[in-house]
Design an enzyme around this catalytic site. Structure first.
Site, short mmCIF file in Angstrom:
data_model
loop_
_atom_site.label_atom_id
_atom_site.label_comp_id
_atom_site.label_asym_id
_atom_site.label_seq_id
_atom_site.Cartn_x
_atom_site.Cartn_y
_atom_site.Cartn_z
N SER A 106 -25.78 60.71 -27.87
CA SER A 106 -27.19 60.01 -28.65
C SER A 106 -26.97 60.25 -30.28
O SER A 106 -26.60 61.35 -30.67
CB SER A 106 -28.49 60.78 -28.23
OG SER A 106 -29.52 60.18 -28.86
N GLU A 129 -13.12 56.28 -42.17
CA GLU A 129 -11.94 56.44 -41.75
C GLU A 129 -11.77 57.52 -40.80
O GLU A 129 -10.90 57.24 -39.98
CB GLU A 129 -11.41 56.96 -43.29
CG GLU A 129 -10.03 57.28 -43.12
CD GLU A 129 -9.33 57.72 -44.33
OE1 GLU A 129 -8.41 57.35 -44.92
OE2 GLU A 129 -9.97 58.69 -45.02
N ARG A 182 -15.18 57.93 -46.25
CA ARG A 182 -14.47 59.24 -45.44
C ARG A 182 -14.75 59.32 -44.06
O ARG A 182 -13.78 59.62 -42.93
CB ARG A 182 -14.24 60.52 -45.88
CG ARG A 182 -13.45 60.28 -47.36
CD ARG A 182 -11.93 60.06 -47.15
NE ARG A 182 -11.42 59.49 -48.17
CZ ARG A 182 -11.07 58.34 -48.87
NH1 ARG A 182 -11.32 57.43 -48.43
NH2 ARG A 182 -10.61 58.37 -50.34
#
Length: 150
Positions: A118, A95, A92
């Site tokens: 960073s 995604e 996820r």
């Protein structure tokens, strides 16, 4: 000779077994070593080396053997490739970045200029937010802005 992955993977499994055996939580370990919980979990799963004194403190708390404590101090290889995508929770995040990554990049550049956030100098926190439609997961990434310098 044992490879790094075998040694480090064994250390991770020893930590997991100890947590299960003792009922200790990640939060309790983090508090014991005075580190953020997400950093602590990542380090004990093999993504960060622990300083010797911190590894020793974890070793005592979790009753780990000397070889495991030494393995926790080793510099990691941060490569797991596509195998990470097999886990639904981790997928996820892939995604999310596939959908929102370009928008996040644009928003960062508009707000800060040419540079990056960073992933080395950052803080990550996970919180629960109650919601009538079901609890929400809140992930906060507080990363230092690094300006590109030409």
């Amino acid at each position: 000779m044992t490879s790094w992955n075998t040694t480090r993977d064994s250390a991770t499994q020893a930590v997991r077994r100890s947590l299960q055996r003792t009922g200790m939580t990640w939060m309790a370990v983090a508090e014991h070593i005075d580190r953020p919980v997400i950093w602590t979990i990542a380090a004990l799963l093999g993504s960060h080396p622990l300083p010797a004194d911190t590894a020793a403190a974890v070793g005592i708390l979790l009753e780990l053997d000397e070889d495991t404590v030494l393995a926790l101090q080793e510099q990691p290889y941060r490569l797991d490739g596509d195998t990470l995508k097999a886990d639904p929770t981790i997928y996820r995040f892939y995604e999310l970045l596939a959908v929102y990554g370009p928008a996040l990049k644009e928003a960062i550049h508009e707000e800060f200029g040419d540079g990056i956030m960073s992933a080395i100098n950052c803080n990550v926190q996970v919180d629960r937010r109650e919601d009538p439609d079901g609890d929400r997961v809140r992930v906060t990434i507080d990363g230092k802005f690094l300006k590109y310098q030409w």
